[in-house]
Design a protein around this motif. Structure first.
Motif, PDB file in Angstrom:
ATOM      1  N   UNK A 203       0.834  -1.204   0.000  1.00 59.52           N
ATOM      2  CA  UNK A 203       0.000   0.000   0.000  1.00 59.52           C
ATOM      3  C   UNK A 203       0.872   1.259   0.000  1.00 59.52           C
ATOM      4  N   UNK A 204       1.940   1.220   0.787  1.00 67.71           N
ATOM      5  CA  UNK A 204       2.854   2.369   0.831  1.00 67.71           C
ATOM      6  C   UNK A 204       3.529   2.589  -0.520  1.00 67.71           C
ATOM      7  N   UNK A 205       3.946   1.488  -1.173  1.00 72.40           N
ATOM      8  CA  UNK A 205       4.561   1.608  -2.498  1.00 72.40           C
ATOM      9  C   UNK A 205       3.572   2.178  -3.511  1.00 72.40           C
ATOM     10  N   UNK A 206       2.336   1.705  -3.452  1.00 80.17           N
ATOM     11  CA  UNK A 206       1.323   2.229  -4.381  1.00 80.17           C
ATOM     12  C   UNK A 206       1.109   3.725  -4.166  1.00 80.17           C
ATOM     13  N   UNK A 207       1.051   4.130  -2.901  1.00 82.09           N
ATOM     14  CA  UNK A 207       0.883   5.558  -2.620  1.00 82.09           C
ATOM     15  C   UNK A 207       2.087   6.360  -3.117  1.00 82.09           C
ATOM     16  N   UNK A 208       3.286   5.779  -2.950  1.00 84.44           N
ATOM     17  CA  UNK A 208       4.481   6.456  -3.445  1.00 84.44           C
ATOM     18  C   UNK A 208       4.446   6.602  -4.957  1.00 84.44           C
ATOM     19  N   UNK A 209       4.028   5.530  -5.653  1.00 83.68           N
ATOM     20  CA  UNK A 209       3.979   5.600  -7.116  1.00 83.68           C
ATOM     21  C   UNK A 209       2.921   6.583  -7.594  1.00 83.68           C
ATOM     22  N   UNK A 210       1.823   6.689  -6.849  1.00 88.15           N
ATOM     23  CA  UNK A 210       0.809   7.685  -7.217  1.00 88.15           C
ATOM     24  C   UNK A 210       1.397   9.094  -7.112  1.00 88.15           C
ATOM     25  N   UNK A 211       2.145   9.347  -6.018  1.00 84.14           N
ATOM     26  CA  UNK A 211       2.764  10.673  -5.860  1.00 84.14           C
ATOM     27  C   UNK A 211       3.819  10.921  -6.940  1.00 84.14           C
ATOM     28  N   UNK A 212       4.621   9.858  -7.232  1.00 81.70           N
ATOM     29  CA  UNK A 212       5.625  10.004  -8.291  1.00 81.70           C
ATOM     30  C   UNK A 212       4.967  10.273  -9.635  1.00 81.70           C
ATOM     31  N   UNK A 213       3.907   9.539  -9.915  1.00 81.02           N
ATOM     32  CA  UNK A 213       3.219   9.715 -11.198  1.00 81.02           C
ATOM     33  C   UNK A 213       2.651  11.121 -11.310  1.00 81.02           C
ATOM     34  N   UNK A 214       2.100  11.609 -10.203  1.00 78.82           N
ATOM     35  CA  UNK A 214       1.551  12.975 -10.219  1.00 78.82           C
ATOM     36  C   UNK A 214       2.648  13.994 -10.500  1.00 78.82           C
ATOM     37  N   UNK A 215       3.801  13.809  -9.835  1.00 72.13           N
ATOM     38  CA  UNK A 215       4.907  14.745 -10.045  1.00 72.13           C
ATOM     39  C   UNK A 215       5.456  14.667 -11.466  1.00 72.13           C
ATOM     40  N   UNK A 216       5.599  13.415 -11.978  1.00 73.29           N
ATOM     41  CA  UNK A 216       6.143  13.245 -13.326  1.00 73.29           C
ATOM     42  C   UNK A 216       5.194  13.820 -14.366  1.00 73.29           C
ATOM     43  N   UNK A 217       3.893  13.543 -14.200  1.00 74.44           N
ATOM     44  CA  UNK A 217       2.907  14.076 -15.152  1.00 74.44           C
ATOM     45  C   UNK A 217       2.925  15.602 -15.139  1.00 74.44           C
ATOM     46  N   UNK A 218       3.003  16.174 -13.941  1.00 72.52           N
ATOM     47  CA  UNK A 218       3.043  17.640 -13.852  1.00 72.52           C
ATOM     48  C   UNK A 218       4.287  18.193 -14.533  1.00 72.52           C
ATOM     49  N   UNK A 219       5.420  17.516 -14.345  1.00 75.37           N
ATOM     50  CA  UNK A 219       6.662  17.966 -14.981  1.00 75.37           C
ATOM     51  C   UNK A 219       6.570  17.865 -16.501  1.00 75.37           C
ATOM     52  N   UNK A 220       6.008  16.743 -16.986  1.00 69.59           N
ATOM     53  CA  UNK A 220       5.886  16.575 -18.442  1.00 69.59           C
ATOM     54  C   UNK A 220       4.928  17.596 -19.037  1.00 69.59           C
ATOM     55  N   UNK A 221       3.823  17.816 -18.332  1.00 63.67           N
ATOM     56  CA  UNK A 221       2.846  18.784 -18.844  1.00 63.67           C
ATOM     57  C   UNK A 221       3.459  20.185 -18.894  1.00 63.67           C
ATOM     58  N   UNK A 222       4.243  20.507 -17.860  1.00 64.23           N
ATOM     59  CA  UNK A 222       4.881  21.825 -17.854  1.00 64.23           C
ATOM     60  C   UNK A 222       5.847  21.962 -19.032  1.00 64.23           C
ATOM     61  N   UNK A 223       6.678  20.917 -19.255  1.00 66.23           N
ATOM     62  CA  UNK A 223       7.636  20.976 -20.366  1.00 66.23           C
ATOM     63  C   UNK A 223       6.919  21.068 -21.695  1.00 66.23           C
ATOM     64  N   UNK A 224       5.852  20.275 -21.838  1.00 64.85           N
ATOM     65  CA  UNK A 224       5.115  20.287 -23.105  1.00 64.85           C
ATOM     66  C   UNK A 224       4.442  21.630 -23.346  1.00 64.85           C
ATOM     67  N   UNK A 225       3.763  22.118 -22.309  1.00 67.73           N
ATOM     68  CA  UNK A 225       3.050  23.392 -22.450  1.00 67.73           C
ATOM     69  C   UNK A 225       4.046  24.526 -22.695  1.00 67.73           C
ATOM     70  N   UNK A 226       5.142  24.502 -21.924  1.00 62.99           N
ATOM     71  CA  UNK A 226       6.132  25.566 -22.082  1.00 62.99           C
ATOM     72  C   UNK A 226       6.721  25.554 -23.483  1.00 62.99           C
ATOM     73  N   UNK A 227       7.038  24.372 -23.989  1.00 62.30           N
ATOM     74  CA  UNK A 227       7.608  24.268 -25.336  1.00 62.30           C
ATOM     75  C   UNK A 227       6.613  24.735 -26.383  1.00 62.30           C
ATOM     76  N   UNK A 228       5.343  24.313 -26.221  1.00 64.57           N
ATOM     77  CA  UNK A 228       4.323  24.734 -27.190  1.00 64.57           C
ATOM     78  C   UNK A 228       4.131  26.254 -27.151  1.00 64.57           C
TER      79      UNK A 228
END
Length: 439
Positions: A203-228
């Protein structure tokens, strides 16, 4: 487990042996005492009133044992007078068997258990039975107990080994599932092979991966939006600079405008690379639909011919036939585009560039340049690593290619120098026929 089991068997066997021997000795000693009293009473009855003893009758008191017991198992006895002289003995009570210094009670001697019983008149009787029957019975009982312990240990060992193997197999499967997680796959861990005891950790690992996924998605969206968002103002600025340069007449001002123009073009290429990097990091790689990858190769080769500088000598061998794969066409396009641009950027020899896509599932791109060292070949696919220190380039092209190859199952082979030459660089892209998406 084996050592504790052996210790348990030894302790259990010792305890069983001592307990059984003590209890069994008590039972047999009571039986021996009963026989002593019985024989003593019967011998007293055989005494004549005139004091004469009917000794022949006494010697036959245990004659019935001859029919039911072997000689080694029969009881022996001696009848003693008040002075300790032997008045009568059983047939098997041979010389040397009688225990010396015998007093009333029990004693072990000469492989027998003896019981001496005194009569009020001073006479006494000594009765003995062989120990081998006792030892044999106790040995069989202890052996049975030991076999029971051993059987239990074997059953426990088999059960434990089987349980451990199943547990290890489940843990290995669970570990493989966890090891398959990456920045492109942060889904919940498969619980079909887990244990109740480790559920909180999962359960702790799943929660960690959810937080990581949220951070990674936010980073990718920022890079994509900024580049566009940067592409449009950069294009506008570039157009204004080009118009301004066309109107300028002062050479120095024209030179400054050209420098600005080159800077904006380089910034535009950097934005394009960042967009590609963002798409590579987002998991772009495979598609659920199978398509003819040769069509994508032909299209990219056609675009390459249109924008090819005249100074470059390029030989192209187009693909033939159909090669189906479920590689995402956009991902494959980014891979080939970066390989083409890398060849155009670093080609500086008379042999030019050779692009060979005629082999099924393989595209080979060679360019004439100074040969790379083994260390450079290893390093150039890493991010921000460039072959030269020139301002042209960002060290992202081949790292994007390698990232997309890892996601699509393609294999990128880099060799330098080219085959049959002391110069050059060759990048060979090998495509699998079909790729199965990660679960």
């Amino acid at each position: 487990m084996l050592v504790p089991s052996i210790v348990a068997i030894i302790l259990g066997g010792t305890f069983a042996f001592l307990t059984v021997r003590n209890e069994y000795d008590e039972v047999l000693d009571d039986s021996l005492t009963d026989r002593a009293y019985l024989l003593l009473g019967m011998m007293q009855e055989t005494l004549a009133t005139d004091g004469q003893q009917q000794l022949p009758i006494i010697s036959e008191l245990l004659a019935f044992e001859d029919e039911i017991l072997a000689a080694r198992d029969r009881t022996v006895f001696w009848l003693l007078d008040a002075n300790g002289r032997v008045l009568e003995r059983s047939p098997l009570a041979v010389e040397g068997l009688f225990p010396s210094g015998m007093e009333q009670g029990f004693t072990f001697a000469n492989g027998y258990r003896f019981r001496m019983l005194n009569d009020p008149s001073g006479a006494a009787i000594v009765v003995g039975e062989p120990l081998h029957e006792r030892d044999e019975a106790i040995g069989e009982i202890v052996l049975g107990v030991m076999l029971g312990f051993l059987t239990l240990v074997v059953i426990m060992w088999i059960t434990t080994v089987r349980s451990l193997r199943l547990a290890v197999a489940s843990i290995e499967t669970l570990s493989e599932n966890i090891a398959g997680k990456s920045e492109h796959n942060l889904t919940a861990i498969d619980r079909s092979h887990s244990f109740h005891e480790i559920e909180p950790a999962l359960d702790t690992l799943d929660e960690l991966m959810v937080r990581l996924n949220t951070a990674i998605v936010a980073e990718r969206e920022f890079a994509t939006v900024a580049a566009h968002e940067l592409r449009t103002p950069i294009a506008i600025c570039l157009a204004h600079v080009q118009r301004l340069k066309a109107r300028l007449e002062v050479p120095k001002a024209v030179g400054n405008a050209e420098a600005i123009e080159q800077g904006l073009k380089r910034l535009s290429r950097l934005v394009e690379r960042l967009l590609q990097l963002s798409r590579a990091q987002s998991g772009l790689g495979i598609s659920s639909e199978v398509s003819d990858i040769n069509e994508v190769t032909k299209l990219l080769l056609g675009e390459l011919r249109k924008r090819l500088p005249r100074a470059h000598r390029v030989e192209v061998r187009d693909p033939t036939g159909i090669y189906e794969s479920n590689i995402d066409p956009d991902a494959f396009g980014i891979i080939l585009s970066n390989l083409f641009e890398n060849a155009l950027k670093y080609c500086d020899g008379p042999d030019g560039i050779m692009i060979n896509a005629s082999s099924a599932g393989e595209v080979s791109i060679s360019n004439d340049c100074a040969a790379l060292t083994d260390e450079e070949v290893t390093e150039i696919t890493k991010r921000f690593v460039r072959k030269s220190n020139s301002d042209d380039g960002f060290g992202l092209g081949l790292s994007i290619v390698q990232s997309l190859c890892d996601q699509t199952g393609c294999v990128l082979e880099i060799t330098s120098p080219m085959r049959g030459s002391s110069r050059g660089f060759t990048a060979t892209l090998k495509l699998p026929a079909q790729i199965t998406p990660d679960a």
